[in-house]
Design an enzyme around this catalytic site. Structure first.
Site, PDB file in Angstrom:
ATOM      1  N   ASP A 133     -12.436  -6.784 -26.167  1.00 52.13           N
ATOM      2  CA  ASP A 133     -11.087  -6.281 -25.912  1.00 52.13           C
ATOM      3  C   ASP A 133     -10.888  -5.979 -24.431  1.00 52.13           C
ATOM      4  O   ASP A 133     -11.843  -5.780 -23.683  1.00 52.13           O
ATOM      5  CB  ASP A 133     -10.827  -5.008 -26.731  1.00 52.13           C
ATOM      6  CG  ASP A 133     -11.751  -3.870 -26.333  1.00 52.13           C
ATOM      7  OD1 ASP A 133     -12.940  -4.139 -26.051  1.00 52.13           O
ATOM      8  OD2 ASP A 133     -11.300  -2.710 -26.280  1.00 52.13           O
ATOM      9  N   GLU A 134      -9.644  -5.937 -24.022  1.00 51.61           N
ATOM     10  CA  GLU A 134      -9.225  -5.466 -22.699  1.00 51.61           C
ATOM     11  C   GLU A 134     -10.021  -6.103 -21.557  1.00 51.61           C
ATOM     12  O   GLU A 134     -10.384  -5.454 -20.588  1.00 51.61           O
ATOM     13  CB  GLU A 134      -9.310  -3.940 -22.637  1.00 51.61           C
ATOM     14  CG  GLU A 134      -8.350  -3.269 -23.608  1.00 51.61           C
ATOM     15  CD  GLU A 134      -8.466  -1.755 -23.652  1.00 51.61           C
ATOM     16  OE1 GLU A 134      -7.421  -1.106 -23.825  1.00 51.61           O
ATOM     17  OE2 GLU A 134      -9.581  -1.229 -23.530  1.00 51.61           O
TER      18      GLU A 134
END
Length: 536
Positions: A340-341
């Site tokens: 993620d991210e």
């Protein structure tokens, strides 16, 4: 819960002296009071049929009987005995039997309703005998958690209480809606030692949670020893948010946690987040950076700035060795690789990296699990995408599902236990919204998302990120009462779920948490069972 039973919970209490002064705990019900109702359990069972006028009273000479030839069932019996001995003062020997007991408490691996499956149970209470039947030791363990809730709240005390110890007669047949019922603990932003994690395992197991996802690496800290890369722990694990001392688990400590969880029929899912959220690793080894320069250790809370160097071969040696060592320590089926991210990684580099590392998981004998952005990469067999978004549709998740992925639901605006309850909550964040108990409870994992069929949903997980949490009491305050609400989403049939009934059942848990010393948020949405203004 029946009105009468709730009145009992409201009026049956004793005062005990704690370090902070006087506190109230629910006490054993007096002889003329009704026992806890079968319908009061959290999560709500599939079926509960009371037997009018029947009550079982646990005698001082009771035994706990388990089937001959099943050490795992005997271990569940020992767990139950350890729970009941301090408050009852009874010896409660655990014995084995090849027959059908006629008194005491029996935990049997035969004769359960076929519907209970691999994790369900059948609980029968007669005037002479309490019997939990299941097809597996995990089912027995979940049945024991229900049995525990049917006893007076004072059973949770660690000192002898007056009794009597009564259970209402009847039958419960129960089994889970979803096979994956998880909690997540972020030990990277702030480090929590083995004792804290064990305590959390004890607390979540009461609500039939069967998975604990440990977020073991992030920008602020690396929390597991890797022999091939020792500086990950000694350097990367040396700090945390705010600049504290940090910490890490030795391999022996991690193995101890895995075994402790397994004794509670909880699977540990370890996460190494990649290619972003990697500053602790980058600070530990200069060669993992594209410029061969290690950045300083990071103690802030911003995200999205770090990335492993996708173009360097040593990056893949690093990932393969880390995952292989972690897999060797982890008997559960999943390795979580984050994903993620990764804001500092281009879309093309992200796909290149994830497509390269996912086979390492399979080569280590595990199944890939990752945050839903993993849908950008190629599919691997059995892959699980964990959804943490706040919307009802997501292109990456839809892509993952279309390729064959199963989904664990952790929508941040429903299931994130680190979100504030209200604007006045002293801990937590609010970027995904405020999450009061009703918000955590009132959604259906099967229908929240468009373009994701109900058949793709593997289960529910309640993540606890720790930017603002530094101690066990903080974890407890954010988890209780929302964790039991999310546990009911994961266990109970949707047709059996109702907020108005749930909030009353939840309120009746309060005296149990008080007796256990759990620090919980007394949500004004919940009618908490409380002692009278004056007591004996």
């Amino acid at each position: 819960m029946h009105r009468r039973a709730r009145q009992v919970l409201l009026v049956s209490a004793v005062a005990v002296v704690t370090a902070a002064g006087f506190a109230w705990i629910g006490a054993a019900t007096p002889a003329d009071a009704a026992p806890v109702s079968l319908q009061s359990v959290v999560p709500v069972p599939v079926s509960a049929q009371p037997a009018a006028g029947v009550t079982y009273t646990l005698p001082a000479a009771a035994t706990i009987q388990t089937p001959t030839g099943s050490p795992a069932a005997t271990a569940v019996g020992s767990y139950l005995a350890d729970l009941l001995r301090p408050s009852t003062g009874y010896a409660l020997p655990v014995t084995t039997t090849s027959g059908t007991p006629t008194s005491g408490i029996a935990l049997l691996l035969s004769g359960a309703d076929p519907s209970v499956g691999s994790e369900g149970y059948q609980l029968d209470v007669t005037a002479a005998l309490v019997t939990v039947r299941a097809q597996t030791p995990a089912g027995l363990f979940h049945g024991v958690q229900t049995l525990r809730q049917l006893l007076p709240a004072a059973v949770e005390a660690r000192t002898v209480q007056p009794g009597p110890w009564e259970l209402a007669g009847g039958r419960i047949v129960d089994y889970p809606r979803y096979g994956y019922r998880g909690a997540m603990l972020d030990v990277s932003r702030h480090f929590f030692g083995v004792d804290v994690v064990k305590r959390y395992l004890d607390e979540i197991s009461q609500y039939k949670i069967n998975t604990l996802h440990l977020h073991l690496s992030d920008d602020q800290g690396w929390r597991i020893v890797v022999d091939a890369w020792p500086r990950l722990a000694t350097v990367g694990g040396s700090t945390q948010v705010g600049g504290g001392a940090g910490g890490y688990y030795t391999k022996a400590q991690y193995t101890d946690l895995v075994a402790y969880a397994a004794a509670r029929h909880i699977t540990i899912v370890p996460e190494i987040d990649m290619p972003g959220h990697t500053n602790a690793a980058l600070a530990s080894y200069a060669e993992l950076n594209c410029n061969n320069t290690a950045p300083p250790l990071y103690t802030g809370t911003s995200v999205g700035f770090s990335s492993l160097c996708v173009g360097k071969e040593i990056t893949y040696t690093f990932v393969q060795q880390v995952l292989a060592e972690l897999a060797a320590l982890t008997p559960g089926p999943y390795l979580h690789i984050g994903g993620d991210e990764a804001n500092s990684t281009s879309d093309a580099d992200y796909r290149t990296f994830m497509n390269r590392i996912q086979p390492f998981v399979g080569n280590a004998g595990k199944t890939v699990m990752g945050w839903h952005q993993l849908g950008q990469a190629d599919h691997t067999p059995g892959r699980i995408a964990q959804y943490w978004g706040t919307t009802t549709s997501d292109a990456d998740l839809s892509a993952a599902v279309s390729k064959g992925a199963k989904v664990v639901m952790s929508p941040a605006n429903k299931a994130y236990l680190d979100m504030k309850y209200t604007n006045q909550t002293p801990l937590g964040l609010s970027w995904a919204g405020l999450i009061e108990v009703q918000t955590a409870y009132n959604w259906d994992p099967a229908t929240l998302l468009t373009n994701v069929p109900a058949s793709a949903i593997l289960g529910v997980e309640a993540p606890m990120w720790s930017e603002t949490l530094t101690k066990l009491a903080d974890i407890e305050f954010m988890a209780f009462p929302r964790l039991p609400a999310l546990a009911e989403l994961a266990w109970s049939p949707q047709s059996a779920r109702n907020w108005d009934a749930f909030k009353t059942r939840l309120g009746a848990q309060g005296p149990r948490w008080t007796a256990q010393g759990i620090n919980f948020y007394r949500s004004p949405q919940v009618p908490w069972a409380t002692p009278p203004a004056t007591g004996r």
